[in-house]
Design an enzyme around this catalytic site. Sequence first.
Site, mmCIF file in Angstrom:
data_model
loop_
_atom_site.group_PDB
_atom_site.id
_atom_site.type_symbol
_atom_site.label_atom_id
_atom_site.label_comp_id
_atom_site.label_asym_id
_atom_site.label_seq_id
_atom_site.Cartn_x
_atom_site.Cartn_y
_atom_site.Cartn_z
ATOM 1 N N PHE A 1 0.807 -1.228 0.000
ATOM 2 C CA PHE A 1 0.000 0.000 0.000
ATOM 3 C C PHE A 1 0.835 1.271 0.000
ATOM 4 C CE2 PHE A 1 0.865 -0.093 4.573
ATOM 5 C CZ PHE A 1 1.028 1.259 4.849
ATOM 6 N N LYS B 1 -1.049 -7.084 -9.440
ATOM 7 C CA LYS B 1 -2.058 -7.195 -8.370
ATOM 8 C C LYS B 1 -1.651 -6.182 -7.299
ATOM 9 C CE LYS B 1 -2.920 -8.467 -4.683
ATOM 10 N NZ LYS B 1 -3.272 -7.507 -3.581
ATOM 11 N N GLU C 1 -4.946 -4.094 -2.034
ATOM 12 C CA GLU C 1 -6.399 -3.830 -2.005
ATOM 13 C C GLU C 1 -6.711 -2.537 -1.244
ATOM 14 O OE1 GLU C 1 -4.725 -6.155 -0.552
ATOM 15 O OE2 GLU C 1 -5.397 -6.506 1.504
ATOM 16 N N SER D 1 5.091 -7.007 3.579
ATOM 17 C CA SER D 1 5.611 -7.316 4.913
ATOM 18 C C SER D 1 6.373 -8.649 4.899
ATOM 19 C CB SER D 1 4.448 -7.390 5.899
ATOM 20 O OG SER D 1 3.538 -8.379 5.473
ATOM 21 N N CYS E 1 9.616 1.799 3.506
ATOM 22 C CA CYS E 1 10.479 0.690 3.903
ATOM 23 C C CYS E 1 11.900 1.182 4.161
ATOM 24 C CB CYS E 1 10.473 -0.399 2.856
ATOM 25 S SG CYS E 1 11.208 0.144 1.323
ATOM 26 N N GLU F 1 9.387 -4.108 13.466
ATOM 27 C CA GLU F 1 9.016 -3.082 12.486
ATOM 28 C C GLU F 1 7.739 -2.397 12.982
ATOM 29 O OE1 GLU F 1 7.564 -4.249 8.511
ATOM 30 O OE2 GLU F 1 8.511 -2.434 7.751
HETATM 31 P P1 NAD Z 1 1.330 -6.635 3.109
HETATM 32 O O1 NAD Z 1 2.328 -7.702 3.241
HETATM 33 O O2 NAD Z 1 0.187 -6.598 4.061
HETATM 34 O O3 NAD Z 1 0.672 -6.666 1.630
HETATM 35 C C1 NAD Z 1 1.460 -6.716 0.468
HETATM 36 C C2 NAD Z 1 0.689 -7.474 -0.615
HETATM 37 O O4 NAD Z 1 0.435 -8.805 -0.168
HETATM 38 C C3 NAD Z 1 -0.669 -6.859 -0.929
HETATM 39 O O5 NAD Z 1 -0.854 -6.875 -2.325
HETATM 40 C C4 NAD Z 1 -1.659 -7.770 -0.226
HETATM 41 O O6 NAD Z 1 -2.884 -7.888 -0.915
HETATM 42 C C5 NAD Z 1 -0.952 -9.103 -0.186
HETATM 43 N N1 NAD Z 1 -1.251 -9.879 1.023
HETATM 44 C C6 NAD Z 1 -1.491 -9.406 2.273
HETATM 45 N N2 NAD Z 1 -1.677 -10.422 3.132
HETATM 46 C C7 NAD Z 1 -1.541 -11.571 2.420
HETATM 47 C C8 NAD Z 1 -1.608 -12.955 2.761
HETATM 48 N N3 NAD Z 1 -1.855 -13.351 3.997
HETATM 49 N N4 NAD Z 1 -1.405 -13.852 1.772
HETATM 50 C C9 NAD Z 1 -1.153 -13.464 0.508
HETATM 51 N N5 NAD Z 1 -1.086 -12.164 0.141
HETATM 52 C C10 NAD Z 1 -1.274 -11.230 1.079
HETATM 53 O O7 NAD Z 1 2.144 -5.251 3.132
HETATM 54 P P2 NAD Z 1 1.564 -3.777 3.209
HETATM 55 O O8 NAD Z 1 0.993 -3.538 4.565
HETATM 56 O O9 NAD Z 1 0.719 -3.488 2.027
HETATM 57 O O10 NAD Z 1 2.915 -2.934 3.037
HETATM 58 C C11 NAD Z 1 3.759 -2.595 4.109
HETATM 59 C C12 NAD Z 1 4.916 -3.558 4.243
HETATM 60 O O11 NAD Z 1 5.642 -3.611 3.023
HETATM 61 C C13 NAD Z 1 5.916 -3.139 5.301
HETATM 62 O O12 NAD Z 1 6.321 -4.263 6.011
HETATM 63 C C14 NAD Z 1 7.066 -2.548 4.498
HETATM 64 O O13 NAD Z 1 8.320 -2.589 5.146
HETATM 65 C C15 NAD Z 1 7.043 -3.425 3.295
HETATM 66 N N6 NAD Z 1 7.702 -2.798 2.153
HETATM 67 C C16 NAD Z 1 8.935 -3.254 1.804
HETATM 68 C C17 NAD Z 1 9.621 -2.668 0.749
HETATM 69 C C18 NAD Z 1 10.993 -3.149 0.371
HETATM 70 O O14 NAD Z 1 11.491 -2.733 -0.653
HETATM 71 N N7 NAD Z 1 11.627 -4.003 1.157
HETATM 72 C C19 NAD Z 1 9.032 -1.626 0.041
HETATM 73 C C20 NAD Z 1 7.765 -1.199 0.414
HETATM 74 C C21 NAD Z 1 7.106 -1.789 1.474
#
Ligand code: NAD
Length: 496
Positions: A157, A181, A184, A234, A289, A389
């Site tokens: 997000f 994708k 959401e 994450s 991040c 985090e």
């Molecule tokens: P998230 O892991 O909740 O979601 C990321 C994606 O995974 C979304 O498209 C979501 O629909 C999907 N998703 C969520 N839960 C899932 C599940 N149980 N099974 C399968 N798919 C699932 O992450 P977020 O809250 O959208 O973003 C924040 C996180 O992203 C933070 O931890 C941040 O550090 C990390 N991030 C990392 C980088 C990097 O380059 N390392 C860059 C940006 C964000």
Amino acid sequence: MSSPNSSCSPQLSLYINGRWVRSQASEFLNVVNPATGEVLAQVPADAPQDVDAAARAAAAAFPEWRRTPPEERIQYLFKLKQLLEERLDEIARFITLENGKTLAESRGEIRRAIENVEVACGIPTLMQGYNLEDVARGLDEMMIRQPLGVVAAITPFNFPVMIPFWFLPYAIACGNTFILKPSEKVPLSAQRVFELLETLHFPPGVVNLVQGAKTAVDSLLGHPVVQAISFVGSTPVAQHVYAQAAAHGKRVQCQGGAKNHVIVLPDADMEMATRITAESAFGCAGQRCLAVSVALTVGEAKSSFQPRLVDAIHSIRAGNGLDKGVHMGPVITPESKARIEGWIAQGAREGAAVAVDGRHSNIPSGRGNFLGPTLLDGVPAASALSSAEIFGPVLSLVHTRDLEEAIEFLSRSPYGNQASLFTTSGAAARKFRYEAPAGNIGINIGVAAPMAYFPFSGWKNSFFGTLHAQGRDAVEFYTAQKVVIERWPKEWSRKF
Ligand code: NAD
């Protein structure tokens, strides 16, 4: 799930095979403006059929797209760059509406997206292989790169436009067909980008957009035609995606969560160090991040850094990212806000002093998820807070004796996304660069975000895979190497 009072908000469509189509989902989630609580749209939640339709369309488009010369493929990207430049302000508004960051931050993120399009325009050079004549007498050998087929990206997000562009331009320039994708929580910016892509008249099926949450992700991970998965999000979800994609025999790269440290030495330019640290920790409401989450002062740096930092924090104005003069928007959901407040309370319980408390700031919040910037001073090394985090506007301060102790502290982190140092000493800078176990290093830099022609690195629990996003790594990731050895005996030559 969709609530009765949001039934009049639009249901988002999908872009599959060059057309906008309705989702087959039976459940929809609200897309909510985090600054106001307003429901902006409804996003399909649970339709594996949508993923299947996109994967089939992408598979059907692949053979012809692959045969399209790279020089022709990048013409679409040149036009895309121009379009993104022209529509930058309009797209920025979508990002701010659904993500909450300020308009300036949204514009900055689109600039980063554009940079990736520019780099991918170099594919005719970047995608070249290499060769050698006479590896044995009369034998020539070459390595050529070929696209993989259908590839997919699953994005978070916090950068609704930039992160999809770590992947899309390289994937299609290399001759793959692509499925996005997005999160959401922020599907509208991606939808707007695909409306722009539609005007470029890519052959149907080359670029596809599906919406959804876990069901859509798991459908992509198990789909037989999808050859490669790029994921950012994450760490627990990154680990799930990495394991599942690998179990299904797919190529996979997963960027995960982070806990970033900055070390401030006594010889640092303190004005610069405090200003940049505050920008890094609280920009995008700490939901980057690469946001600094722990500042480690060394020796005497404590006495000059801490009061300056408090002053810098007090000058940050939080509010609706659409409003002028606002430096920091809300966090993404009420659940995030509650989680972050929980970490602040836990920090206090674990022995830190709450030097600036964002829970009690005077933000005219209405139904927005606002929190002011928070500073926790003297966070104990053994506390849960020092390694978790938080992903919100909270900065922990830790005081150390020397550079050794500070590097040792950050080396214990389970994450390795970024580490930064403020100093005027070249020797200290070199030691830090050499020893700090993180993939992105900043020297007198607060957000060490690699330019598009460098890999967006990340170590330990911040990355699972081998090849990173962006630049040459992206080209390697989206192509398979083929090595060809040829023999053409002289005696077969006709006389010309
Ligand atoms: P998230 O892991 O909740 O979601 C990321 C994606 O995974 C979304 O498209 C979501 O629909 C999907 N998703 C969520 N839960 C899932 C599940 N149980 N099974 C399968 N798919 C699932 O992450 P977020 O809250 O959208 O973003 C924040 C996180 O992203 C933070 O931890 C941040 O550090 C990390 N991030 C990392 C980088 C990097 O380059 N390392 C860059 C940006 C964000």
